[in-house]
Design a protein around this motif. Sequence first.
Motif, PDB file in Angstrom:
ATOM      1  N   ILE A   5      37.878 -11.233  11.630  1.00  0.00           N
ATOM      2  CA  ILE A   5      37.720 -10.643  10.298  1.00  0.00           C
ATOM      3  C   ILE A   5      38.420 -11.567   9.313  1.00  0.00           C
ATOM      4  O   ILE A   5      39.629 -11.784   9.401  1.00  0.00           O
ATOM      5  CB  ILE A   5      38.315  -9.228  10.244  1.00  0.00           C
ATOM      6  N   LEU A   6      37.658 -12.142   8.395  1.00  0.00           N
ATOM      7  CA  LEU A   6      38.207 -13.079   7.425  1.00  0.00           C
ATOM      8  C   LEU A   6      38.653 -12.378   6.149  1.00  0.00           C
ATOM      9  O   LEU A   6      39.575 -12.836   5.481  1.00  0.00           O
ATOM     10  CB  LEU A   6      37.164 -14.153   7.087  1.00  0.00           C
ATOM     11  N   ASP A   7      37.995 -11.296   5.807  1.00  0.00           N
ATOM     12  CA  ASP A   7      38.341 -10.551   4.594  1.00  0.00           C
ATOM     13  C   ASP A   7      37.821  -9.131   4.744  1.00  0.00           C
ATOM     14  O   ASP A   7      36.790  -8.912   5.377  1.00  0.00           O
ATOM     15  CB  ASP A   7      37.718 -11.215   3.358  1.00  0.00           C
ATOM     16  N   ARG A   8      38.556  -8.210   4.162  1.00  0.00           N
ATOM     17  CA  ARG A   8      38.156  -6.807   4.207  1.00  0.00           C
ATOM     18  C   ARG A   8      38.616  -6.165   2.913  1.00  0.00           C
ATOM     19  O   ARG A   8      39.768  -6.324   2.516  1.00  0.00           O
ATOM     20  CB  ARG A   8      38.829  -6.148   5.405  1.00  0.00           C
ATOM     21  N   SER A   9      37.719  -5.462   2.238  1.00  0.00           N
ATOM     22  CA  SER A   9      38.113  -4.811   0.989  1.00  0.00           C
ATOM     23  C   SER A   9      37.522  -3.419   0.911  1.00  0.00           C
ATOM     24  O   SER A   9      36.458  -3.141   1.454  1.00  0.00           O
ATOM     25  CB  SER A   9      37.686  -5.647  -0.223  1.00  0.00           C
ATOM     26  N   SER A  10      38.252  -2.558   0.225  1.00  0.00           N
ATOM     27  CA  SER A  10      37.833  -1.171   0.080  1.00  0.00           C
ATOM     28  C   SER A  10      38.251  -0.681  -1.292  1.00  0.00           C
ATOM     29  O   SER A  10      39.326  -1.018  -1.777  1.00  0.00           O
ATOM     30  CB  SER A  10      38.501  -0.313   1.159  1.00  0.00           C
ATOM     31  N   SER A  65      33.544  -3.608   2.122  1.00  0.00           N
ATOM     32  CA  SER A  65      32.891  -4.829   2.568  1.00  0.00           C
ATOM     33  C   SER A  65      33.829  -5.598   3.483  1.00  0.00           C
ATOM     34  O   SER A  65      35.045  -5.459   3.416  1.00  0.00           O
ATOM     35  CB  SER A  65      32.460  -5.703   1.382  1.00  0.00           C
ATOM     36  N   MET A  66      33.217  -6.401   4.337  1.00  0.00           N
ATOM     37  CA  MET A  66      33.979  -7.174   5.316  1.00  0.00           C
ATOM     38  C   MET A  66      33.278  -8.514   5.494  1.00  0.00           C
ATOM     39  O   MET A  66      32.063  -8.580   5.489  1.00  0.00           O
ATOM     40  CB  MET A  66      34.000  -6.399   6.641  1.00  0.00           C
TER      41      MET A  66
END
Length: 84
Positions: free
Chosen positions: A42-47, A77-78
């Motif tokens: 997982i390089l990036d995760r946002s909520s 998104s991820m």
Amino acid sequence: MRETYAPDGRKAYSLNCSGTARGWDKCYSAAGELCKDAGYDILDRSSEDASLSSVSGNANKTSASVGSSSVKTNERSMVIACKK
């Protein structure tokens, strides 16, 4: 799903799992289907939780009414890259 590239040059995927009826499990499932047995990073995760509101009204000579409604949306998104 949108293709992009990780900082190390690997092909990466931007996954969207937004919505009230969807959760992070949808992103994890999509990542697993893309990368299969290799696994993924997982390089990036946002909520972000957001509310959308609307107000409506109706009026005539004898009465008036105002109504409102609110819908909560969950933006998630991820970005993942399959392991080598």
